[in-house]
Design a protein around this motif. Structure first.
Motif, PDB file in Angstrom:
ATOM      1  N   ASP A  96      43.249  35.718  37.720  1.00 38.40           N
ATOM      2  CA  ASP A  96      42.419  35.892  36.177  1.00 38.40           C
ATOM      3  C   ASP A  96      41.009  36.264  36.557  1.00 38.40           C
ATOM      4  O   ASP A  96      40.350  36.988  35.731  1.00 38.40           O
ATOM      5  CB  ASP A  96      42.872  34.128  36.114  1.00 38.40           C
ATOM      6  CG  ASP A  96      43.981  34.071  35.281  1.00 38.40           C
ATOM      7  OD1 ASP A  96      44.766  35.026  34.923  1.00 38.40           O
ATOM      8  OD2 ASP A  96      44.301  32.962  35.234  1.00 38.40           O
ATOM      9  N   ASP A  97      40.456  35.533  37.753  1.00 38.38           N
ATOM     10  CA  ASP A  97      38.974  36.217  38.004  1.00 38.38           C
ATOM     11  C   ASP A  97      38.893  37.680  38.068  1.00 38.38           C
ATOM     12  O   ASP A  97      37.989  38.358  37.420  1.00 38.38           O
ATOM     13  CB  ASP A  97      38.308  35.667  39.285  1.00 38.38           C
ATOM     14  CG  ASP A  97      38.243  34.164  39.129  1.00 38.38           C
ATOM     15  OD1 ASP A  97      38.064  33.561  38.102  1.00 38.38           O
ATOM     16  OD2 ASP A  97      38.388  33.335  40.139  1.00 38.38           O
ATOM     17  N   PHE A  98      39.772  38.318  38.829  1.00 38.30           N
ATOM     18  CA  PHE A  98      39.947  39.766  39.031  1.00 38.30           C
ATOM     19  C   PHE A  98      40.191  40.345  37.623  1.00 38.30           C
ATOM     20  O   PHE A  98      39.244  41.270  37.720  1.00 38.30           O
ATOM     21  CB  PHE A  98      41.084  40.077  40.101  1.00 38.30           C
ATOM     22  CG  PHE A  98      41.312  41.491  40.310  1.00 38.30           C
ATOM     23  CD1 PHE A  98      40.560  41.973  41.010  1.00 38.30           C
ATOM     24  CD2 PHE A  98      42.323  42.160  39.620  1.00 38.30           C
ATOM     25  CE1 PHE A  98      40.647  43.571  41.166  1.00 38.30           C
ATOM     26  CE2 PHE A  98      42.478  43.320  40.032  1.00 38.30           C
ATOM     27  CZ  PHE A  98      41.607  44.119  40.833  1.00 38.30           C
ATOM     28  N   ARG A  99      40.714  39.913  36.763  1.00 41.43           N
ATOM     29  CA  ARG A  99      40.980  40.638  35.326  1.00 41.43           C
ATOM     30  C   ARG A  99      39.631  40.607  34.784  1.00 41.43           C
ATOM     31  O   ARG A  99      39.453  41.756  34.077  1.00 41.43           O
ATOM     32  CB  ARG A  99      41.990  39.825  34.663  1.00 41.43           C
ATOM     33  CG  ARG A  99      42.313  40.360  33.337  1.00 41.43           C
ATOM     34  CD  ARG A  99      43.228  39.486  32.458  1.00 41.43           C
ATOM     35  NE  ARG A  99      44.649  39.402  32.975  1.00 41.43           N
ATOM     36  CZ  ARG A  99      45.410  38.659  32.381  1.00 41.43           C
ATOM     37  NH1 ARG A  99      45.249  37.918  31.315  1.00 41.43           N
ATOM     38  NH2 ARG A  99      46.929  38.958  32.754  1.00 41.43           N
ATOM     39  N   GLY A 100      38.936  39.727  34.715  1.00 41.33           N
ATOM     40  CA  GLY A 100      37.506  39.579  34.001  1.00 41.33           C
ATOM     41  C   GLY A 100      36.701  40.570  34.348  1.00 41.33           C
ATOM     42  O   GLY A 100      35.962  41.342  33.694  1.00 41.33           O
ATOM     43  N   ARG A 101      36.597  40.934  35.739  1.00 44.10           N
ATOM     44  CA  ARG A 101      35.706  41.941  36.245  1.00 44.10           C
ATOM     45  C   ARG A 101      36.476  43.469  36.203  1.00 44.10           C
ATOM     46  O   ARG A 101      35.634  44.404  36.431  1.00 44.10           O
ATOM     47  CB  ARG A 101      35.420  41.560  37.735  1.00 44.10           C
ATOM     48  CG  ARG A 101      34.673  40.374  37.558  1.00 44.10           C
ATOM     49  CD  ARG A 101      34.202  39.849  39.137  1.00 44.10           C
ATOM     50  NE  ARG A 101      35.544  39.535  39.855  1.00 44.10           N
ATOM     51  CZ  ARG A 101      35.732  39.111  41.083  1.00 44.10           C
ATOM     52  NH1 ARG A 101      34.587  39.286  41.837  1.00 44.10           N
ATOM     53  NH2 ARG A 101      36.874  38.801  41.359  1.00 44.10           N
ATOM     54  N   TYR A 102      37.701  43.415  36.017  1.00 44.25           N
ATOM     55  CA  TYR A 102      38.459  44.512  36.437  1.00 44.25           C
ATOM     56  C   TYR A 102      37.918  45.835  35.491  1.00 44.25           C
ATOM     57  O   TYR A 102      37.478  46.881  35.940  1.00 44.25           O
ATOM     58  CB  TYR A 102      40.044  44.465  36.144  1.00 44.25           C
ATOM     59  CG  TYR A 102      40.523  45.533  36.740  1.00 44.25           C
ATOM     60  CD1 TYR A 102      40.987  45.491  38.079  1.00 44.25           C
ATOM     61  CD2 TYR A 102      40.926  46.728  36.065  1.00 44.25           C
ATOM     62  CE1 TYR A 102      41.781  46.653  38.726  1.00 44.25           C
ATOM     63  CE2 TYR A 102      41.777  47.582  36.659  1.00 44.25           C
ATOM     64  CZ  TYR A 102      41.994  47.706  37.981  1.00 44.25           C
ATOM     65  OH  TYR A 102      42.750  48.767  38.454  1.00 44.25           O
ATOM     66  N   ASN A 103      37.617  45.586  34.354  1.00 40.07           N
ATOM     67  CA  ASN A 103      37.468  46.785  33.366  1.00 40.07           C
ATOM     68  C   ASN A 103      35.882  47.211  33.482  1.00 40.07           C
ATOM     69  O   ASN A 103      35.726  48.562  33.666  1.00 40.07           O
ATOM     70  CB  ASN A 103      37.275  46.255  31.885  1.00 40.07           C
ATOM     71  CG  ASN A 103      39.010  46.734  31.410  1.00 40.07           C
ATOM     72  OD1 ASN A 103      39.461  47.539  31.627  1.00 40.07           O
ATOM     73  ND2 ASN A 103      39.577  45.404  30.899  1.00 40.07           N
ATOM     74  N   GLU A 104      35.129  46.398  34.116  1.00 40.35           N
ATOM     75  CA  GLU A 104      33.899  46.921  34.586  1.00 40.35           C
ATOM     76  C   GLU A 104      33.791  47.821  35.762  1.00 40.35           C
ATOM     77  O   GLU A 104      33.194  48.908  35.722  1.00 40.35           O
ATOM     78  CB  GLU A 104      32.702  45.715  34.897  1.00 40.35           C
ATOM     79  CG  GLU A 104      31.390  46.335  35.332  1.00 40.35           C
ATOM     80  CD  GLU A 104      30.568  44.978  35.492  1.00 40.35           C
ATOM     81  OE1 GLU A 104      29.308  45.172  35.956  1.00 40.35           O
ATOM     82  OE2 GLU A 104      31.172  43.841  35.237  1.00 40.35           O
ATOM     83  N   TRP A 105      34.712  47.510  36.639  1.00 39.07           N
ATOM     84  CA  TRP A 105      34.607  48.298  38.006  1.00 39.07           C
ATOM     85  C   TRP A 105      35.955  48.972  38.130  1.00 39.07           C
ATOM     86  O   TRP A 105      36.281  49.549  39.262  1.00 39.07           O
ATOM     87  CB  TRP A 105      34.310  47.282  39.177  1.00 39.07           C
ATOM     88  CG  TRP A 105      33.183  46.852  39.144  1.00 39.07           C
ATOM     89  CD1 TRP A 105      32.566  45.468  38.572  1.00 39.07           C
ATOM     90  CD2 TRP A 105      31.704  47.414  39.612  1.00 39.07           C
ATOM     91  NE1 TRP A 105      31.276  45.237  38.680  1.00 39.07           N
ATOM     92  CE2 TRP A 105      30.841  46.614  39.276  1.00 39.07           C
ATOM     93  CE3 TRP A 105      31.553  48.511  40.074  1.00 39.07           C
ATOM     94  CZ2 TRP A 105      29.580  46.855  39.561  1.00 39.07           C
ATOM     95  CZ3 TRP A 105      30.318  48.975  40.224  1.00 39.07           C
ATOM     96  CH2 TRP A 105      29.083  48.033  39.903  1.00 39.07           C
ATOM     97  N   GLY A 106      36.801  48.881  36.924  1.00 41.67           N
ATOM     98  CA  GLY A 106      38.244  49.624  37.278  1.00 41.67           C
ATOM     99  C   GLY A 106      38.422  50.882  38.000  1.00 41.67           C
ATOM    100  O   GLY A 106      39.474  51.079  38.603  1.00 41.67           O
ATOM    101  N   ALA A 107      37.630  51.553  37.411  1.00 42.77           N
ATOM    102  CA  ALA A 107      37.560  53.473  37.833  1.00 42.77           C
ATOM    103  C   ALA A 107      37.608  53.183  39.286  1.00 42.77           C
ATOM    104  O   ALA A 107      38.232  54.003  40.145  1.00 42.77           O
ATOM    105  CB  ALA A 107      36.802  54.043  37.063  1.00 42.77           C
ATOM    106  N   TRP A 108      36.676  52.755  39.732  1.00 48.10           N
ATOM    107  CA  TRP A 108      36.082  52.731  41.326  1.00 48.10           C
ATOM    108  C   TRP A 108      37.054  51.800  41.862  1.00 48.10           C
ATOM    109  O   TRP A 108      37.500  52.244  43.067  1.00 48.10           O
ATOM    110  CB  TRP A 108      34.956  52.064  41.383  1.00 48.10           C
ATOM    111  CG  TRP A 108      33.496  52.842  41.220  1.00 48.10           C
ATOM    112  CD1 TRP A 108      32.742  52.363  39.911  1.00 48.10           C
ATOM    113  CD2 TRP A 108      33.123  54.077  41.733  1.00 48.10           C
ATOM    114  NE1 TRP A 108      31.872  53.552  40.080  1.00 48.10           N
ATOM    115  CE2 TRP A 108      32.135  54.661  40.842  1.00 48.10           C
ATOM    116  CE3 TRP A 108      33.455  54.728  42.760  1.00 48.10           C
ATOM    117  CZ2 TRP A 108      31.552  55.688  41.189  1.00 48.10           C
ATOM    118  CZ3 TRP A 108      33.005  55.973  42.999  1.00 48.10           C
ATOM    119  CH2 TRP A 108      32.039  56.323  42.326  1.00 48.10           C
ATOM    120  N   ILE A 109      37.739  50.909  41.466  1.00 48.51           N
ATOM    121  CA  ILE A 109      38.706  50.262  42.126  1.00 48.51           C
ATOM    122  C   ILE A 109      40.137  50.929  42.413  1.00 48.51           C
ATOM    123  O   ILE A 109      40.730  51.128  43.370  1.00 48.51           O
ATOM    124  CB  ILE A 109      39.128  48.762  41.322  1.00 48.51           C
ATOM    125  CG1 ILE A 109      38.147  47.643  41.344  1.00 48.51           C
ATOM    126  CG2 ILE A 109      40.222  48.326  41.894  1.00 48.51           C
ATOM    127  CD1 ILE A 109      38.187  46.585  40.510  1.00 48.51           C
TER     128      ILE A 109
END
Length: 193
Positions: A96-109
Motif C-alpha cells: 500500500d505504501d508502495f502504491r502511493g509513491r508508484y505513479n510518481e516514480w513508476g517509469a523509473w521503477i
C-alpha cells in the motif's frame, strides 16, 4: 548433473524450435515465472551467434507482452490473482505504501527493474495495481528489456567463444552466483518495499 543440464540446454538452444521456447519463457517470466529468459538466451546465442539479434528481439517482444499480462493481472485480477502472487514473493505487507509513491516514480521503477535481475513480474503487476499509464509502462518496458537483452546478445556475439569457454570452466560457480543473485532480488523486494 549440472554438466548434463548445461549440455541439455545447449542442445535445446541449437534446435530450430528453440526460439518458441525462448519466447514462452520470456513471456511467462514477466508475469508469473521466477526464472529469467537469460537462462536460455545465453546458450542460444552461444550456439548460433549469427541469430543473436533475432533472439534478443524475440526476448524483448515476448517479455513486454508478458509484462502486459502482469499489468492486466494487477489491474483486473489483483484481489484474486495479483495479491496471492505478491504474498508469494513476500511483498504484500508494504504494498500500500508502495502504491502511493508508484505513479510518481513508476517509469523509473519499471526501467530499473527491466534492466536488472530484480523480479520484473512484481513490477508489472504493481504497475497494473497502481494504474500506471499503460503507454508509459509499455514504452519504458520496451526500452529497458530491449537494452537488457540486446546488451547480453551483443556481448555474447562479440566475445562468444571466450565467454563460452569461461562459462564451461566455471559452470558451478556461475550457477551459484546466479542463484544468489536471484534470491538477492527477492530479498531486495522484501526489505526495500
Amino acid at each position: 548433473m549440472l554438466r548434463s543440464t548445461y549440455d541439455w540446454v545447449m542442445g535445446l538452444a541449437a534446435r530450430k524450435d528453440a526460439i518458441w521456447v525462448l519466447a514462452a519463457i520470456a513471456f511467462i517470466e514477466s508475469s508469473v515465472f521466477p526464472i529469467p529468459p537469460d537462462v536460455l538466451l545465453i546458450p542460444m546465442v552461444l550456439a548460433a551467434r549469427d541469430r543473436a539479434w533475432r533472439y534478443a528481439a524475440v526476448c524483448t517482444i515476448a517479455s513486454v507482452l508478458g509484462g502486459m499480462l502482469g499489468y492486466a493481472i494487477g489491474m483486473f485480477l489483483f484481489e484474486s490473482a495479483g495479491q496471492p502472487l505478491l504474498e508469494f514473493y513476500g511483498y504484500a505487507d508494504k504494498f500500500d505504501d508502495f502504491r502511493g509513491r508508484y505513479n510518481e516514480w513508476g517509469a523509473w521503477i519499471v526501467f530499473i527493474a527491466g534492466l536488472t535481475p530484480f523480479p520484473y513480474k512484481v513490477i508489472t503487476i504493481a504497475s497494473g495495481v497502481a494504474s500506471l499509464d499503460i503507454a508509459v509502462f509499455v514504452a519504458v518496458s520496451v526500452a529497458a528489456r530491449g537494452v537488457r537483452f540486446f546488451v547480453v546478445a551483443w556481448l555474447l556475439y562479440r566475445f562468444g567463444a571466450p565467454i563460452q569457454d569461461f562459462i564451461e570452466r566455471h559452470l558451478a560457480k556461475l550457477t551459484v552466483l546466479f542463484v544468489v543473485m536471484l534470491f538477492a532480488g527477492f530479498i531486495l523486494i522484501k526489505y526495500l518495499f
